[in-house]
Design an enzyme around this catalytic site. Structure first.
Site, PDB file in Angstrom:
ATOM      1  N   ARG A   5      57.281  36.264  10.487  1.00 23.96           N
ATOM      2  CA  ARG A   5      56.843  34.443   9.124  1.00 23.96           C
ATOM      3  C   ARG A   5      56.895  34.801   7.659  1.00 23.96           C
ATOM      4  O   ARG A   5      57.441  33.329   6.761  1.00 23.96           O
ATOM      5  CB  ARG A   5      54.948  34.558   9.531  1.00 23.96           C
ATOM      6  CG  ARG A   5      54.511  33.293   8.764  1.00 23.96           C
ATOM      7  CD  ARG A   5      53.272  33.113   8.818  1.00 23.96           C
ATOM      8  NE  ARG A   5      52.324  32.523   7.687  1.00 23.96           N
ATOM      9  CZ  ARG A   5      51.514  32.923   6.776  1.00 23.96           C
ATOM     10  NH1 ARG A   5      51.773  34.388   6.406  1.00 23.96           N
ATOM     11  NH2 ARG A   5      50.969  32.521   5.632  1.00 23.96           N
ATOM     12  N   ASN A  10      64.108  52.886  14.411  1.00 26.42           N
ATOM     13  CA  ASN A  10      64.998  53.904  14.521  1.00 26.42           C
ATOM     14  C   ASN A  10      66.452  53.385  14.697  1.00 26.42           C
ATOM     15  O   ASN A  10      67.688  53.294  14.366  1.00 26.42           O
ATOM     16  CB  ASN A  10      65.047  55.720  14.489  1.00 26.42           C
ATOM     17  CG  ASN A  10      64.373  55.862  12.749  1.00 26.42           C
ATOM     18  OD1 ASN A  10      65.218  55.210  12.079  1.00 26.42           O
ATOM     19  ND2 ASN A  10      64.570  57.368  12.951  1.00 26.42           N
ATOM     20  N   ASP A  70      54.683  53.633  15.839  1.00 27.85           N
ATOM     21  CA  ASP A  70      54.688  55.085  15.952  1.00 27.85           C
ATOM     22  C   ASP A  70      54.548  55.837  14.736  1.00 27.85           C
ATOM     23  O   ASP A  70      54.041  56.741  15.082  1.00 27.85           O
ATOM     24  CB  ASP A  70      55.742  56.058  16.733  1.00 27.85           C
ATOM     25  CG  ASP A  70      56.079  55.388  18.390  1.00 27.85           C
ATOM     26  OD1 ASP A  70      55.402  55.107  18.422  1.00 27.85           O
ATOM     27  OD2 ASP A  70      57.068  55.728  19.039  1.00 27.85           O
ATOM     28  N   GLU A 106      37.321  67.168  20.496  1.00 30.40           N
ATOM     29  CA  GLU A 106      37.686  67.969  20.084  1.00 30.40           C
ATOM     30  C   GLU A 106      39.144  68.394  20.309  1.00 30.40           C
ATOM     31  O   GLU A 106      39.126  69.762  18.975  1.00 30.40           O
ATOM     32  CB  GLU A 106      36.775  68.849  21.514  1.00 30.40           C
ATOM     33  CG  GLU A 106      35.856  68.977  21.486  1.00 30.40           C
ATOM     34  CD  GLU A 106      34.747  67.938  21.557  1.00 30.40           C
ATOM     35  OE1 GLU A 106      35.587  66.368  22.314  1.00 30.40           O
ATOM     36  OE2 GLU A 106      33.992  67.997  21.456  1.00 30.40           O
ATOM     37  N   SER A 109      30.479  67.678  26.940  1.00 30.36           N
ATOM     38  CA  SER A 109      31.233  66.812  27.043  1.00 30.36           C
ATOM     39  C   SER A 109      32.783  66.831  26.048  1.00 30.36           C
ATOM     40  O   SER A 109      31.963  67.636  25.163  1.00 30.36           O
ATOM     41  CB  SER A 109      30.382  65.110  27.641  1.00 30.36           C
ATOM     42  OG  SER A 109      30.745  64.782  25.353  1.00 30.36           O
ATOM     43  N   HIS A 128      50.600  50.347  27.148  1.00 35.18           N
ATOM     44  CA  HIS A 128      50.445  49.845  26.515  1.00 35.18           C
ATOM     45  C   HIS A 128      49.519  48.301  26.406  1.00 35.18           C
ATOM     46  O   HIS A 128      49.924  47.504  24.796  1.00 35.18           O
ATOM     47  CB  HIS A 128      51.699  48.811  27.122  1.00 35.18           C
ATOM     48  CG  HIS A 128      53.249  49.438  27.089  1.00 35.18           C
ATOM     49  ND1 HIS A 128      53.175  50.513  28.524  1.00 35.18           N
ATOM     50  CD2 HIS A 128      54.208  49.567  26.270  1.00 35.18           C
ATOM     51  CE1 HIS A 128      54.676  51.241  28.029  1.00 35.18           C
ATOM     52  NE2 HIS A 128      55.567  50.000  27.288  1.00 35.18           N
TER      53      HIS A 128
HETATM   54  O1  F6P Z   1      57.883  53.214  20.613  1.00 36.32           O
HETATM   55  C1  F6P Z   1      56.733  52.797  20.124  1.00 36.32           C
HETATM   56  C2  F6P Z   1      56.675  53.075  22.147  1.00 36.32           C
HETATM   57  O2  F6P Z   1      55.538  52.161  21.887  1.00 36.32           O
HETATM   58  C3  F6P Z   1      56.824  54.238  21.991  1.00 36.32           C
HETATM   59  O3  F6P Z   1      55.394  55.051  21.228  1.00 36.32           O
HETATM   60  C4  F6P Z   1      56.656  54.925  23.712  1.00 36.32           C
HETATM   61  O4  F6P Z   1      56.913  56.315  23.585  1.00 36.32           O
HETATM   62  C5  F6P Z   1      57.661  53.518  23.753  1.00 36.32           C
HETATM   63  O5  F6P Z   1      58.020  52.192  22.914  1.00 36.32           O
HETATM   64  C6  F6P Z   1      57.801  53.026  25.477  1.00 36.32           C
HETATM   65  O6  F6P Z   1      58.341  52.305  25.769  1.00 36.32           O
HETATM   66  P1  F6P Z   1      59.001  51.262  26.338  1.00 36.32           P
HETATM   67  O7  F6P Z   1      57.736  50.522  26.344  1.00 36.32           O
HETATM   68  O8  F6P Z   1      60.429  50.605  26.155  1.00 36.32           O
HETATM   69  O9  F6P Z   1      58.339  51.684  28.268  1.00 36.32           O
END
Ligand code: F6P
Length: 325
Positions: A23, A105, A130, A190, A218, A255
């Protein structure tokens, strides 16, 4: 030569705040009277010509939405010269003479090679949960991901406490422990296990045994998926082999950390870097990422961003040990 038509795309793993960034790119282009086109599914869409004009209303009501309206992909074809030639031809067909790439990257590596071969200038916006990009304090999506992880950890803590259980919680971060460290500190873990530091199985056992002596019933252990001892399930099994009477459970957040409405921080970072990317292109910059360092926009060359690691603040790791004493 001044830029007249910019293409924007999202690439690699999606991250909350990518829409706010799209956006910002669109609105900044309109403000500066430059035409703006959206490229679907990253480099794959560029190769296939999935390219459409965007207007101000195309990005209405998306600032608060997770995911990316432009979709995202990791393109194998763009890694070949043949694929990049096709992408260049498509950009020429659409008269696109500058690109804004929202990604990490891998995305910047592709964009840099593409510019060197075909001369299409690109500016990057740091889009990854990340937070592993050199040249910016934070990346778009990271703050939301940490908060999502934290909410889950709080819930797991309730049930861990009720049943006197040890929970290994796996968070994302293939090569980076940022999400693990921050959510671990915020969630009162922990132990936090990350790829950047060595924490052995014996260290885990010793911390758990000390906790038992202090009447802790725990424990929460956060594991970044890329930890050198393995993933959370593998680590839990190694610990169970050594202390069999522990009631151990494993939760992989997965995810869930990539979705959801972006936090205020992510929306603002996305908006700032999106505008900075467009303004950088119009000033003649290329092959740089627009990041924010100490609250200021900073442009860092793709070369530096790709080459340099972004080390975790060791003090934060040390603090986990202090706080769990
Ligand atoms: O780079 C972002 C990320 O979520 C990482 O933390 C993870 O290892 C990777 O992508 C997972 O990728 P994909 O969704 O392609 O399995």
């Amino acid at each position: 030569m001044s830029i007249k038509r910019i293409g924007v795309f999202t690439s690699g793993g999606d991250a909350p705040g990518m829409n706010a960034c799209i956006r910002a790119v669109v609105r900044a282009c309109i403000y500066h009277e430059v035409e703006i086109y959206g490229i679907k599914r990253g480099f794959d869409g560029m190769i296939k010509g999935s390219i459409n004009p965007l207007e101000s209303h195309s990005v209405s009501n998306i600032v608060q939405r997770g995911g990316t309206i432009l979709k995202s992909a990791r393109s194998m074809e763009f890694m070949t010269l043949e694929g990049r030639k096709k992408a260049y031809q498509q950009l020429r067909n659409f008269d696109i003479d500058g690109l804004v790439a929202i990604g990490g990257n891998g995305t910047f590596t592709g964009a840099k090679i593409f510019e060197e071969e075909f001369g299409i200038p690109t500016i990057g916006c740091p889009g990854t949960i990340d937070n592993d990009l050199y040249g910016t304090d934070y990346t778009i999506g990271y703050d939301t991901a940490v908060n999502t992880a934290l909410e889950a950890i709080d819930k797991i803590r309730d049930t861990a406490d009720s049943h006197n259980r040890v929970f290994f919680i796996e968070v994302m971060g293939r090569d980076s422990g940022y999400i693990a460290v921050q959510s671990g500190i915020g969630g009162g873990a922990e132990i936090v296990m990350v790829p950047e530091t060595d924490t052995t199985i014996d260290d885990v056992i010793s911390t758990l045994e000390k906790g038992k002596l202090k009447h802790k019933t725990s424990a929460i252990i956060i594991v970044a998926e890329g930890d050198e001892e393995g993933n959370a399930t593998e680590i839990a099994m190694k610990v169970k082999e050594k202390i069999s009477d522990l009631d151990i459970k494993v939760t992989t957040l997965g995810h869930i950390q990539r979705g959801g409405s972006p936090t205020a921080k992510d929306r603002i970072l996305a908006s700032r870097t999106g505008v900075a990317a467009v303004e950088g292109l119009l000033k003649g910059m290329k092959n740089v990422m627009a990041g924010v360092i100490n609250d200021e926009i900073v442009y860092t060359s793709f070369e530096e961003t790709i080459k340099n690691p972004k080390p975790i603040n060791e003090d934060l790791i040390r603090m986990v040990n202090i706080l769990s004493v």
